[in-house]
Each structure stands twice: as C-alpha cells, then as structure tokens.
Motif scaffolding. Structure first.
Motif, PDB file in Angstrom:
ATOM      1  N   ARG A  35     -29.038 -11.588  -2.828  1.00 14.05           N
ATOM      2  CA  ARG A  35     -30.074 -11.419  -3.765  1.00 14.05           C
ATOM      3  C   ARG A  35     -29.794  -9.971  -4.638  1.00 14.05           C
ATOM      4  NH1 ARG A  35     -35.183 -12.292   0.386  1.00 14.05           N
ATOM      5  NH2 ARG A  35     -35.056 -14.627   0.551  1.00 14.05           N
ATOM      6  N   THR A  36     -29.049  -9.091  -4.259  1.00 13.43           N
ATOM      7  CA  THR A  36     -29.220  -7.803  -4.800  1.00 13.43           C
ATOM      8  C   THR A  36     -27.672  -7.592  -5.377  1.00 13.43           C
ATOM      9  OG1 THR A  36     -28.574  -6.643  -2.791  1.00 13.43           O
ATOM     10  CG2 THR A  36     -30.955  -6.809  -3.260  1.00 13.43           C
ATOM     11  N   LEU A  37     -26.992  -8.695  -5.422  1.00 11.67           N
ATOM     12  CA  LEU A  37     -25.708  -8.256  -6.091  1.00 11.67           C
ATOM     13  C   LEU A  37     -25.517  -7.923  -7.463  1.00 11.67           C
ATOM     14  CD1 LEU A  37     -22.559  -8.842  -4.698  1.00 11.67           C
ATOM     15  CD2 LEU A  37     -22.741 -10.907  -5.933  1.00 11.67           C
ATOM     16  N   PRO A  38     -24.879  -6.867  -7.669  1.00 16.45           N
ATOM     17  CA  PRO A  38     -24.977  -6.487  -9.105  1.00 16.45           C
ATOM     18  C   PRO A  38     -24.665  -7.661 -10.061  1.00 16.45           C
ATOM     19  CG  PRO A  38     -23.999  -4.747  -7.940  1.00 16.45           C
ATOM     20  CD  PRO A  38     -24.154  -6.020  -7.020  1.00 16.45           C
ATOM     21  N   GLY A  39     -24.906  -7.650 -11.313  1.00 12.45           N
ATOM     22  CA  GLY A  39     -24.755  -8.912 -12.257  1.00 12.45           C
ATOM     23  C   GLY A  39     -23.317  -8.551 -12.998  1.00 12.45           C
ATOM     24  N   ASP A  40     -22.790  -7.655 -12.771  1.00  4.42           N
ATOM     25  CA  ASP A  40     -21.289  -7.402 -13.362  1.00  4.42           C
ATOM     26  C   ASP A  40     -20.295  -8.001 -12.443  1.00  4.42           C
ATOM     27  OD1 ASP A  40     -21.678  -5.285 -11.448  1.00  4.42           O
ATOM     28  OD2 ASP A  40     -20.090  -4.126 -12.562  1.00  4.42           O
ATOM     29  N   VAL A  41     -20.580  -8.355 -11.278  1.00  2.00           N
ATOM     30  CA  VAL A  41     -19.798  -8.833 -10.069  1.00  2.00           C
ATOM     31  C   VAL A  41     -19.124 -10.385 -10.616  1.00  2.00           C
ATOM     32  CG1 VAL A  41     -19.560  -9.824  -7.737  1.00  2.00           C
ATOM     33  CG2 VAL A  41     -20.385  -7.501  -8.145  1.00  2.00           C
ATOM     34  N   ARG A  42     -18.028 -10.600 -10.516  1.00  2.00           N
ATOM     35  CA  ARG A  42     -17.552 -11.771 -11.046  1.00  2.00           C
ATOM     36  C   ARG A  42     -16.808 -12.814  -9.725  1.00  2.00           C
ATOM     37  NH1 ARG A  42     -13.537 -11.797 -15.940  1.00  2.00           N
ATOM     38  NH2 ARG A  42     -13.891 -14.065 -15.367  1.00  2.00           N
ATOM     39  N   VAL A  43     -16.221 -12.012  -8.875  1.00  2.00           N
ATOM     40  CA  VAL A  43     -15.680 -12.787  -7.599  1.00  2.00           C
ATOM     41  C   VAL A  43     -16.212 -12.214  -6.433  1.00  2.00           C
ATOM     42  CG1 VAL A  43     -13.356 -12.948  -6.621  1.00  2.00           C
ATOM     43  CG2 VAL A  43     -13.583 -12.963  -9.193  1.00  2.00           C
ATOM     44  N   VAL A  44     -16.545 -12.950  -5.370  1.00  2.00           N
ATOM     45  CA  VAL A  44     -16.740 -12.557  -4.114  1.00  2.00           C
ATOM     46  C   VAL A  44     -15.829 -13.052  -3.025  1.00  2.00           C
ATOM     47  CG1 VAL A  44     -18.567 -12.746  -2.222  1.00  2.00           C
ATOM     48  CG2 VAL A  44     -19.337 -12.689  -4.729  1.00  2.00           C
ATOM     49  N   VAL A  45     -15.295 -12.152  -2.359  1.00  3.51           N
ATOM     50  CA  VAL A  45     -14.381 -12.747  -1.401  1.00  3.51           C
ATOM     51  C   VAL A  45     -15.186 -12.481   0.197  1.00  3.51           C
ATOM     52  CG1 VAL A  45     -12.094 -12.060  -0.340  1.00  3.51           C
ATOM     53  CG2 VAL A  45     -12.643 -11.929  -2.682  1.00  3.51           C
ATOM     54  N   ILE A  46     -14.887 -13.635   0.953  1.00  2.00           N
ATOM     55  CA  ILE A  46     -15.539 -13.507   2.221  1.00  2.00           C
ATOM     56  C   ILE A  46     -14.457 -13.640   3.390  1.00  2.00           C
ATOM     57  CG2 ILE A  46     -16.977 -14.615   3.845  1.00  2.00           C
ATOM     58  CD1 ILE A  46     -18.453 -13.897   1.379  1.00  2.00           C
ATOM     59  N   ARG A  47     -14.276 -12.545   4.111  1.00  2.00           N
ATOM     60  CA  ARG A  47     -13.043 -12.336   5.052  1.00  2.00           C
ATOM     61  C   ARG A  47     -13.750 -12.120   6.300  1.00  2.00           C
ATOM     62  NH1 ARG A  47     -11.616  -7.026   5.771  1.00  2.00           N
ATOM     63  NH2 ARG A  47      -9.342  -7.895   6.488  1.00  2.00           N
ATOM     64  N   GLY A  48     -12.906 -12.198   7.327  1.00  2.00           N
ATOM     65  CA  GLY A  48     -13.140 -11.766   8.842  1.00  2.00           C
ATOM     66  C   GLY A  48     -12.228 -10.883   9.408  1.00  2.00           C
ATOM     67  N   GLU A  49     -12.585  -9.716  10.016  1.00  2.00           N
ATOM     68  CA  GLU A  49     -11.642  -9.124  10.774  1.00  2.00           C
ATOM     69  C   GLU A  49     -11.034  -9.673  11.772  1.00  2.00           C
ATOM     70  OE1 GLU A  49     -13.462  -5.313  11.792  1.00  2.00           O
ATOM     71  OE2 GLU A  49     -13.376  -4.661  10.017  1.00  2.00           O
ATOM     72  N   GLY A  50      -9.782  -9.222  12.360  1.00  2.00           N
ATOM     73  CA  GLY A  50      -9.176  -9.570  13.457  1.00  2.00           C
ATOM     74  C   GLY A  50      -8.538 -11.120  13.528  1.00  2.00           C
ATOM     75  N   ARG A  51      -8.484 -11.754  14.543  1.00  2.00           N
ATOM     76  CA  ARG A  51      -7.486 -12.923  14.407  1.00  2.00           C
ATOM     77  C   ARG A  51      -8.295 -14.219  14.118  1.00  2.00           C
ATOM     78  NH1 ARG A  51      -8.089 -15.732  19.644  1.00  2.00           N
ATOM     79  NH2 ARG A  51      -9.329 -14.412  20.989  1.00  2.00           N
ATOM     80  N   ALA A  52      -9.849 -14.176  13.674  1.00  2.00           N
ATOM     81  CA  ALA A  52     -10.471 -15.216  13.496  1.00  2.00           C
ATOM     82  C   ALA A  52     -11.163 -14.938  12.091  1.00  2.00           C
ATOM     83  CB  ALA A  52     -11.300 -15.847  14.448  1.00  2.00           C
ATOM     84  N   PHE A  53     -11.540 -15.928  11.408  1.00  2.00           N
ATOM     85  CA  PHE A  53     -12.638 -15.877  10.281  1.00  2.00           C
ATOM     86  C   PHE A  53     -13.995 -15.900  10.637  1.00  2.00           C
ATOM     87  CE2 PHE A  53     -15.071 -18.234   6.960  1.00  2.00           C
ATOM     88  CZ  PHE A  53     -15.117 -17.196   6.138  1.00  2.00           C
ATOM     89  N   SER A  54     -14.487 -16.981  11.466  1.00  2.00           N
ATOM     90  CA  SER A  54     -15.684 -16.693  12.415  1.00  2.00           C
ATOM     91  C   SER A  54     -15.608 -18.047  13.355  1.00  2.00           C
ATOM     92  CB  SER A  54     -16.750 -16.797  11.431  1.00  2.00           C
ATOM     93  OG  SER A  54     -18.083 -17.042  12.159  1.00  2.00           O
ATOM     94  N   ALA A  55     -16.031 -17.799  14.528  1.00  2.00           N
ATOM     95  CA  ALA A  55     -16.136 -18.753  15.524  1.00  2.00           C
ATOM     96  C   ALA A  55     -17.394 -19.375  15.361  1.00  2.00           C
ATOM     97  CB  ALA A  55     -15.764 -18.261  16.944  1.00  2.00           C
ATOM     98  N   GLY A  56     -18.398 -19.220  14.516  1.00  2.00           N
ATOM     99  CA  GLY A  56     -19.547 -20.070  14.302  1.00  2.00           C
ATOM    100  C   GLY A  56     -20.768 -18.972  14.863  1.00  2.00           C
ATOM    101  N   LEU A  57     -21.856 -19.749  15.345  1.00  2.00           N
ATOM    102  CA  LEU A  57     -23.020 -19.123  15.837  1.00  2.00           C
ATOM    103  C   LEU A  57     -22.741 -18.300  17.047  1.00  2.00           C
ATOM    104  CD1 LEU A  57     -26.016 -18.486  15.567  1.00  2.00           C
ATOM    105  CD2 LEU A  57     -26.603 -20.594  16.492  1.00  2.00           C
ATOM    106  N   ASP A  58     -23.158 -17.189  17.390  1.00  2.00           N
ATOM    107  CA  ASP A  58     -23.056 -16.560  18.515  1.00  2.00           C
ATOM    108  C   ASP A  58     -23.631 -17.253  19.640  1.00  2.00           C
ATOM    109  OD1 ASP A  58     -24.265 -14.443  20.547  1.00  2.00           O
ATOM    110  OD2 ASP A  58     -22.303 -13.460  19.772  1.00  2.00           O
ATOM    111  N   THR A  59     -23.075 -17.303  20.671  1.00  2.00           N
ATOM    112  CA  THR A  59     -23.715 -18.430  21.902  1.00  2.00           C
ATOM    113  C   THR A  59     -24.874 -17.625  22.476  1.00  2.00           C
ATOM    114  OG1 THR A  59     -22.190 -17.153  23.396  1.00  2.00           O
ATOM    115  CG2 THR A  59     -21.499 -19.400  22.518  1.00  2.00           C
ATOM    116  N   LYS A  60     -24.887 -16.363  22.604  1.00  2.00           N
ATOM    117  CA  LYS A  60     -26.309 -15.761  23.164  1.00  2.00           C
ATOM    118  C   LYS A  60     -27.248 -15.895  22.108  1.00  2.00           C
ATOM    119  CE  LYS A  60     -23.744 -12.333  25.910  1.00  2.00           C
ATOM    120  NZ  LYS A  60     -23.593 -10.719  26.251  1.00  2.00           N
ATOM    121  N   ALA A  61     -27.066 -15.746  20.662  1.00  2.00           N
ATOM    122  CA  ALA A  61     -28.206 -15.935  19.664  1.00  2.00           C
ATOM    123  C   ALA A  61     -28.375 -17.158  19.506  1.00  2.00           C
ATOM    124  CB  ALA A  61     -27.504 -15.211  18.209  1.00  2.00           C
TER     125      ALA A  61
END
Length: 258
Positions: free
Chosen positions: A52-78
């Motif tokens: 919602r607050t991303l500046p208007g001059d941003v053209r590219v968004v990169v999504i990444r994950g630290e470590g050995r995985a991008f994302s294992a999905g929803l946290d089991t506890k959550a």
C-alpha cells in the motif's frame, strides 16, 4: 502506491521480513530461515502495508527468502490459531480478503515482480511465487500446493495464476495431489522462467531486473496490461487494445501525450 521517491529500509512490525528500497527496485526478504521462512498473518499484514505504501517510482519488486528455502508455507503454530479464529469469525470473508491483499498487490500494473525461489516453495510459499510476474528458480527448488493435506484449498490467489501458467488439468492435478514439482519439471510446464544453479540465483535475478529496467517504464506498463488482458479477449478485442496502447505510446513519444 505512494508517488514519493525513496531509498531506504522499511521496518515491518512482525520482524518476519525485511523491506529494502533502492531507487526503482524494492526487495522483500522473508527472514525466518530457522523455520524455512514459514508465513504468519502478521507477515501478511506487513506485506499488505508495504504494498500500500510502496513509492510510485518503484518499477521492480523482488521477493526472496533467506537460507535454504523460499517459504515452506503457513507456519504450523499460526495455522492452528488462525484456522480456529476463522471458523468462529463472522467476518471470516473479510479477514481472508485481507490475507489475499498481501499477495495481490504484486500484480499491480505498474510493477514487474520477480520471485527468487530456492528450496521449498510450499503452499503459501508457492502462491507467493505465483503472485509474481516472473519466477527465477534454483535447481534445488520444490514447488507444492500442499493445502490439500490439511483439507483446505489454496486461497491466496494462486489458483488463477496456476491455471494460466500450466493449464486446467495440470493445475487440478497439482492442487488435489499436493505433489512436489522439481526444477526440471517447473521449467518444462511453465512455472519457472529460468532455472539456474543455486549459487547463481542472485546474479540471475539481478540480470533480469536490469533487463526490465532498460525498457521505458510506460511501454513496459502497456505491455503488461495487454498480456494480462489477452486471455479474456477475442482477437478483435485484443487487436483494439493493441491499437489503443500503440496510439498512446506514439502520442507520448511525439510529445503529444497528456
């Protein structure tokens, strides 16, 4: 999105991600490597606010994950808490819509979004990658739409994009079996734009980002809009859309645009 220019690092409330702004490039880094970057509703709230607050001059968004995985999905506890709350909530539809907004802003017409995917991209992780325009994946990737294993459905916008990429029959098979898709198959069926060795992932994303930024922004926006609408258009409708877009570009390039 905001129209202001920024080069900074935003501070998410959850601490589950890091948001970095560098001129026309924004990077979202999931930073819970100890749990394979499992997602929480608090993270989704941060993602929604960042979009919602991303500046208007941003053209590219990169999504990444630290470590050995991008994302294992929803946290089991959550998951236990969230599902219990939704089951009793009169505003469950509104709450799920809020979760979806954490992903849907990545489809904004003015942005090109790139998922840098390594290791596990499971459930919500798979859908986060699907929310992006491009998926640059490491050769150790494992995609899986695993919601079926909990008796649930994918509900973060992933079903439409999955059908668009791989077709109805393949999408149905992946969703009802929850099986894992490795890098070679991901490339073959259209889930991955490019597959590279794990150690080359960051460089491949930088190269793609640079290539996108070489094109004039308004032309890139017009092209994305044309392609996004193409599946729902007849040839005549698409040709009309192409004519209108081209006339806007010609007017702009000739100095006659608004």
């Amino acid at each position: 999105m905001n129209a202001s220019t920024s080069s900074a690092s935003a501070e998410p409330r959850s601490g589950d991600a890091r948001f970095d702004l560098d001129g026309p490039v924004a990077t979202v880094t999931l930073c819970r490597p100890q749990v394979l970057n499992a997602q929480t509703p608090a993270l989704w709230a941060d993602l929604r606010e960042f979009g919602r607050t991303l500046p208007g001059d941003v053209r590219v968004v990169v999504i990444r994950g630290e470590g050995r995985a991008f994302s294992a999905g929803l946290d089991t506890k959550a998951a236990v808490t969230t599902l219990g709350e939704l089951a009793a909530a009169p505003d469950a539809d509104e709450r799920i819509a809020g979760f979806q907004e954490a992903f849907s802003w990545l489809r904004h017409p003015s942005l090109i979004t790139i998922a840098a995917v390594q290791g596990h991209a499971i459930g919500g992780g798979f859908q986060l990658a699907l929310a992006c325009d491009f998926r640059v994946v490491a050769d150790d990737v494992a995609f899986s739409m695993a919601e079926i294993r909990l008796g649930l459905v994918p509900d973060l916008g992933g079903t439409k994009r999955l059908v668009e990429l791989v077709g109805y029959a393949r999408a149905l098979e992946l969703c009802v079996t929850g099986r894992r898709v490795a890098a070679a198959e991901a490339s073959q069926i259209g889930l991955a734009n490019v597959v590279v060795p794990r150690e080359e992932l960051d460089d491949a994303v930088k190269d793609l980002t640079a290539a996108v930024l070489e094109g004039p922004r308004d032309a890139v926006i017009e092209i994305k809009a044309l392609l996004a609408a193409a599946a729902g258009h007849t040839f005549a409708q698409q040709e009309a859309a192409e004519r209108a877009a081209q006339q806007r570009r010609i007017a702009d390039l000739s100095g006659r645009g608004e």
